[in-house]
Design an enzyme around this catalytic site. Structure first.
Site, PDB file in Angstrom:
ATOM      1  N   HIS A   1     -16.873 -24.796  20.998  1.00 18.59           N
ATOM      2  CA  HIS A   1     -17.608 -24.933  19.722  1.00 18.59           C
ATOM      3  C   HIS A   1     -18.918 -24.151  19.745  1.00 18.59           C
ATOM      4  O   HIS A   1     -19.883 -24.526  19.086  1.00 18.59           O
ATOM      5  CB  HIS A   1     -17.917 -26.406  19.390  1.00 18.59           C
ATOM      6  CG  HIS A   1     -16.746 -27.314  19.525  1.00 18.59           C
ATOM      7  ND1 HIS A   1     -15.897 -27.604  18.476  1.00 18.59           N
ATOM      8  CD2 HIS A   1     -16.262 -27.984  20.597  1.00 18.59           C
ATOM      9  CE1 HIS A   1     -14.949 -28.434  18.899  1.00 18.59           C
ATOM     10  NE2 HIS A   1     -15.140 -28.672  20.187  1.00 18.59           N
TER      11      HIS A   1
ATOM     12  N   SER B   1     -32.807   1.383  13.589  1.00 16.82           N
ATOM     13  CA  SER B   1     -32.834   1.084  12.165  1.00 16.82           C
ATOM     14  C   SER B   1     -33.678   2.157  11.488  1.00 16.82           C
ATOM     15  O   SER B   1     -34.589   2.714  12.097  1.00 16.82           O
ATOM     16  CB  SER B   1     -33.460  -0.297  11.960  1.00 16.82           C
ATOM     17  OG  SER B   1     -34.147  -0.350  10.738  1.00 16.82           O
TER      18      SER B   1
ATOM     19  N   LYS C   1     -35.866  -1.809  16.390  1.00 16.05           N
ATOM     20  CA  LYS C   1     -34.469  -2.254  16.447  1.00 16.05           C
ATOM     21  C   LYS C   1     -33.561  -1.424  17.346  1.00 16.05           C
ATOM     22  O   LYS C   1     -33.697  -0.210  17.441  1.00 16.05           O
ATOM     23  CB  LYS C   1     -33.869  -2.211  15.032  1.00 16.05           C
ATOM     24  CG  LYS C   1     -34.456  -3.245  14.106  1.00 16.05           C
ATOM     25  CD  LYS C   1     -33.817  -4.580  14.293  1.00 16.05           C
ATOM     26  CE  LYS C   1     -32.540  -4.652  13.482  1.00 16.05           C
ATOM     27  NZ  LYS C   1     -31.953  -5.972  13.540  1.00 16.05           N
TER      28      LYS C   1
ATOM     29  N   GLU D   1     -19.813  -3.885  16.608  1.00 10.45           N
ATOM     30  CA  GLU D   1     -19.654  -4.265  15.195  1.00 10.45           C
ATOM     31  C   GLU D   1     -18.558  -3.446  14.534  1.00 10.45           C
ATOM     32  O   GLU D   1     -17.741  -3.963  13.765  1.00 10.45           O
ATOM     33  CB  GLU D   1     -20.974  -4.085  14.436  1.00 10.45           C
ATOM     34  CG  GLU D   1     -21.993  -5.164  14.767  1.00 10.45           C
ATOM     35  CD  GLU D   1     -23.378  -4.896  14.183  1.00 10.45           C
ATOM     36  OE1 GLU D   1     -24.204  -5.805  14.222  1.00 10.45           O
ATOM     37  OE2 GLU D   1     -23.627  -3.772  13.705  1.00 10.45           O
TER      38      GLU D   1
END
Ligand code: ARG
Length: 468
Positions: free
Chosen positions: A157, A278, A284, A291
């Site tokens: 979980h 970024s 970043k 992804e």
């Protein structure tokens, strides 16, 4: 106006819109190699069977070699007006060798021709993907071996559950990829039969030798029934399913990489090669690669559903709907092969932050189950009673702001007098991990045993592939 080479009954030039809808050359041109190989084997068989002369065969064979060269050098650009790759190659061949080229299509139809070309393509990529999966497994077991005693919190979980080691976590993915590998190999075996010589749907009155072309092209045997062979696309559905499942595994691993490289986890650091910045936030470093792998999984599911849907209502035998079988397969194959290569590189170059993983084990009372098991084994308590006692211990630890593994023997005893001195030992996270020493369990010994088994499996696969 010159007649189109394959339209004896159609005099008018096709409408531009029909061409746009019907022509598959813009995408099926990737099958040029398979088409030429199939044609060469077919022409050789025609000659051996006395269906065409030896002279015609020689012209066809050398003409096909020229077409191949022209395609590979870019001289024949495959972006013309031809309906598909089969017509394009036949047209060019006939331009080069004249009448002999017109004899190539004896005892053959585009229906068995496309079934052959596409099947050859799919079987080759079954093999290519299987090999790339083996390469990935090799890199994963290397990481697993290096990290077989690096503690990390095992989760259920997405909550801390029990201590495991990072190598063991990697070996879970290795198990998935081993099943993937086997699926590609099994599909290749199951579909390794040649449809060539089936002609339009019913076979041919010419005395063809399907066994000859089948063995020349590396198949196990000719297919059983021609009506099935020209309309069967199970081999394509299988590679799509196998890729969808493989990508699901790649996506799950990518998801974990994304999570683990956040500042909250900090378990791994992806190499700068696999991250981007970024455009506005200078600090970043984004995990674009995992992804994208996670994102690309979606299209591979779509490609599978799309071909299932194309096939579901088709009467026997060939229908033009089937032309829709290709783009999805090309896309899925490209996606899978690229994803496997990128993932391997990412796995090899990521940094594992051992300290962060081990530190994370000091939260979440990972060894709580060990204390319950101890009370059952050493004090003879029923498991349910032990479970409640440990619940109280956890509450007490929370009050003190400690993890259960940091409690002293006195603190433990103060919760329940039945807990003895040596109970403390089982609360240590590393001991807890190594105590799960049952077959397939997380102890370092069992993890290394799994790695060893996979290494032996890898050698067997490599030897088997070599023999083929
Ligand atoms: N381009 C076609 C395909 O991909 C080739 C087969 C054409 N056969 C036919 N009967 N029209 O399926």
């Amino acid at each position: 106006m010159a007649k189109k080479i394959a339209s004896a009954r159609i005099d008018t030039e096709s409408s531009q819109l029909l061409k746009e809808l019907n022509n598959s050359l813009p995408f099926d041109r990737v099958l040029y190699k398979e088409d030429i190989e199939g044609s060469k084997a077919h022409a050789y068989m025609l000659k051996e069977q006395g269906i065409i002369s030896a002279d015609d065969y020689d012209r066809i064979r050398s003409g096909l070699d020229t077409v191949l060269e022209e395609i590979e050098s870019g001289k024949f650009s495959l972006d013309g007006d031809d309906e598909d790759i089969h017509m394009a190659i036949e047209r060019r061949l006939t331009e080069i060798v004249g009448d002999a080229g017109k004899r190539l299509h004896t005892a053959r139809s585009r229906n068995d021709q496309v079934a052959l070309d596409f099947r050859l393509f799919v079987l080759r990529h079954d093999e290519e993907i299987a090999n790339l999966v083996l390469d990935l497994i090799e890199s994963l077991i290397e990481v697993a071996e290096k990290n077989s005693s690096v503690l990390m919190p095992g989760m259920t979980h997405l909550q801390h559950a029990q201590p495991i080691n990072f190598g063991y976590h990697m070996m879970a993915y290795v198990s998935m990829f081993m099943r993937d590998y086997e699926r590609f190999i099994e599909s290749k075996e199951r579909n390794n039969f040649s449809p060539l010589g089936c002609a339009a749907l019913a076979g041919t009155p010419h005395p063809v030798d399907r066994r000859l072309t089948s063995s020349m092209l590396g198949f196990k045997a000719p297919t059983l029934n021609c009506l099935d062979s020209v309309s069967d696309r199970d081999f394509a559905l299988e590679i799509l399913f196998n890729i969808a499942t493989l990508m699901m595994h790649i996506s799950r691993l990518s998801e974990e990489f994304i999570l683990w490289s956040t500042s909250e986890f900090g378990f791994i650091r992806l190499s700068d090669k696999h991250a981007t910045g970024s455009s506005i936030m200078p600090q970043k470093k984004n995990p674009d690669v995992p992804e994208l792998l996670r994102g690309k999984t979606g299209r591979t599911y779509g490609n599978l559903m799309s071909l299932f849907t194309v096939m579901k209502g088709l009467p026997l035998a060939y229908n033009k709907d089937t032309q829709e079988d290709k783009e999805g397969v090309f896309d899925s194959v490209r996606t899978a092969e690229l994803s496997l290569r990128v993932l391997k590189e990412m796995v090899e170059e990521m940094e594992v932050n051992k300290e962060a993983m081990e530190r994370a084990c000091n939260k979440g009372h990972l060894s709580a189950t060990d204390l319950a098991d101890y009370l059952v084994k050493n004090i003879g308590l029923p498991f349910r009673d032990a479970y409640h006692i440990v619940g109280n211990v956890v509450n007490y630890a929370e009050e003190l702001g400690k993890d259960i593994s940091q409690l002293t023997p006195q603190e433990l005893k103060s919760v329940d007098s039945r807990i003895d001195e040596s109970a403390c030992k089982v609360l240590d996270n590393r001991k807890s991990m190594d105590a799960r020493d049952s077959e397939g369990g997380t102890s370092t010994r069992r993890t290394l045993e799994q790695i060893d088994a996979v290494k032996r499996w890898l050698n067997r696969q490599k030897n088997a592939r070599k023999r083929e």
